[in-house]
Scaffold this active site. Sequence first.
Site, PDB file in Angstrom:
ATOM      1  N   ASP A  25      47.510  51.976  40.844  1.00 30.51           N
ATOM      2  CA  ASP A  25      46.767  51.709  39.476  1.00 30.51           C
ATOM      3  C   ASP A  25      47.207  52.552  38.632  1.00 30.51           C
ATOM      4  OD1 ASP A  25      43.794  50.546  40.680  1.00 30.51           O
ATOM      5  OD2 ASP A  25      45.147  51.116  42.172  1.00 30.51           O
TER       6      ASP A  25
ATOM      7  N   TYR B 248      47.849  47.129  33.493  1.00 31.07           N
ATOM      8  CA  TYR B 248      46.357  47.184  32.741  1.00 31.07           C
ATOM      9  C   TYR B 248      46.396  46.309  31.440  1.00 31.07           C
ATOM     10  CZ  TYR B 248      44.662  49.964  36.361  1.00 31.07           C
ATOM     11  OH  TYR B 248      44.113  50.471  37.490  1.00 31.07           O
TER      12      TYR B 248
ATOM     13  N   ASN C  32      43.835  43.582  41.026  1.00 30.80           N
ATOM     14  CA  ASN C  32      42.825  42.891  40.309  1.00 30.80           C
ATOM     15  C   ASN C  32      43.494  42.853  38.873  1.00 30.80           C
ATOM     16  OD1 ASN C  32      41.738  45.694  40.669  1.00 30.80           O
ATOM     17  ND2 ASN C  32      40.414  44.898  39.022  1.00 30.80           N
TER      18      ASN C  32
ATOM     19  N   HIS D 297      45.368  45.978  47.926  1.00 28.99           N
ATOM     20  CA  HIS D 297      44.754  46.595  46.938  1.00 28.99           C
ATOM     21  C   HIS D 297      43.367  47.201  47.157  1.00 28.99           C
ATOM     22  CE1 HIS D 297      44.586  47.672  42.724  1.00 28.99           C
ATOM     23  NE2 HIS D 297      43.400  46.997  42.662  1.00 28.99           N
TER      24      HIS D 297
ATOM     25  N   HIS E  77      33.611  50.569  43.625  1.00 27.10           N
ATOM     26  CA  HIS E  77      34.295  49.429  44.431  1.00 27.10           C
ATOM     27  C   HIS E  77      33.975  49.614  45.862  1.00 27.10           C
ATOM     28  CE1 HIS E  77      36.443  48.328  40.730  1.00 27.10           C
ATOM     29  NE2 HIS E  77      37.105  49.493  40.829  1.00 27.10           N
TER      30      HIS E  77
ATOM     31  N   HIS F 278      43.022  50.471  43.810  1.00 28.34           N
ATOM     32  CA  HIS F 278      41.888  49.956  43.161  1.00 28.34           C
ATOM     33  C   HIS F 278      40.601  51.188  42.973  1.00 28.34           C
ATOM     34  CE1 HIS F 278      39.209  46.610  42.335  1.00 28.34           C
ATOM     35  NE2 HIS F 278      38.348  46.587  43.220  1.00 28.34           N
ATOM     36  N   VAL F 279      40.403  51.917  43.849  1.00 27.20           N
ATOM     37  CA  VAL F 279      39.418  53.035  43.361  1.00 27.20           C
ATOM     38  C   VAL F 279      40.341  54.033  42.731  1.00 27.20           C
ATOM     39  CG1 VAL F 279      37.852  54.791  44.528  1.00 27.20           C
ATOM     40  CG2 VAL F 279      38.009  52.460  45.364  1.00 27.20           C
ATOM     41  N   HIS F 280      39.703  54.720  41.806  1.00 24.41           N
ATOM     42  CA  HIS F 280      40.608  55.430  40.914  1.00 24.41           C
ATOM     43  C   HIS F 280      40.477  56.913  41.501  1.00 24.41           C
ATOM     44  CE1 HIS F 280      40.486  52.096  37.790  1.00 24.41           C
ATOM     45  NE2 HIS F 280      41.464  52.041  38.718  1.00 24.41           N
TER      46      HIS F 280
END
Length: 460
Positions: free
Chosen positions: A166, A197, A231, A316, A326, A353-355
């Site tokens: 990410d 992004y 995603n 991911h 998420h 996925h999770v920041h």
Amino acid sequence: MNSIHFFLLSLVLLNITTVINGGMTSKYVRQALPSIEMSLETFPPPSGHNVPEQVHLTQGDHDGRAMIVSWVTPLNLAGTNVVTYWIAGNSSDVKPAKKKAHGSTSSYRFYDYTSGFLHHANIKGLEYDTKYIYEVGTAKSVRQFHFTTPPKVGPDVPYTFGIIGDLGQTYASNETLYHYMSNPKGQAVLFAGDLSYADDQPNHDQRKWDTWGRFMEPCAAYQPFIFAAGNHEIDFAPEIGEPHAFKPYMHRYPNSYKSSGSISPLWYSVRRGPAHIIILSSYSAYGKYTPQYLWLEQELKNVNREETPWLIVIVHSPWYNSNNYHYMEGESMRIAFESWLVNSKVDLVLAGHVHAYERSERFSNIKYNITNGLSTPVKDLNAPMYITIGDGGNIEGIANSYTDPQPSYSAYREASFGHALLEIKNKTHALYTWHRNQDNEPVAADSIMLYNRYNLQTDE
């Protein structure tokens, strides 16, 4: 030993136990605001006529004797799809034997954008553990880079992977990338999805794919990145006439999926040194009878732990995540595949996925069915360790809302940006470290010596 010394030693041991044995939520706090995006002007195209740009590498076969070189040019002129390469020599008196590889060329349209010409050349038949020089471009536009091939696949071959997810292209992303690059140990990067992004911009501004390629080039042109799709790679936008998922990603970032028997570049595997790496797609069908399901079922049978003792899976969307962001999005894939990974004694599962950052204990939840009520994760030495590393620094900012209390399966978690290293020492031991971006320095905030699930099934 007097009482004061004993007290101090006890504090040290208590602290070590807290960090290593699990259940720790870091007290380090990072500002939970969106990260500041670097502008388009930060990464202009290189000056000159038809100069290659956005150069990057990925493994070009299953075992590490091929390298896919990718680059972009504004014009498709004669020779612009050729890469020239040779073994780096130790003496200037010996003229190197130069070879050429011809690549494929394509371009794509997306809404009101037309890409440059995307070139992908697969250099095959490389020698193991060898430094190569390579050049792309013609005449005065030639640019030179280098890479080193991995050692021959084998159980006791040391190798170090960087781990990033990410990333995006903010000033925090820049810290993460250059912190990783400042450590000379990293030899290849395992990337857990969400690259540029661009889809966060109006109309999925494709220029952000170009700036991300330029941003990444100082690292990705010199060592291969092994990507999973996130995603933010889907780019599904029928409202602007773009109904084909993953279109920009698959044009720009090819891989050697066919060498592992896959029918899609979204799920595939490679072997590199002592590791067998399986990449899955969280956003492609994975139910029973689907191509990804059938491929993974066979792929796990193909793994030879005598040759590649370290078995790593990249997805991911995380399967174990104690952040409210998420939460449980990866649950259906976990239910589909977790028992397979436990039975195969997978060492690590990497996700993004999770920041934020989180590392699990070795737990599983494979006894559950809809009637027995056994739905609590339990300690399981056959199970993988799960790493969530969606903390690269992207524009959406940090995910700082953890569930409370911290669940038993969660060993360490922190809402910060950073990257990780996996230093495989031999067939039994690997040092894993996570490096927080703090005060402009990469601080090793979490570390653990991993024991291989196949050769040394001991609790860390």
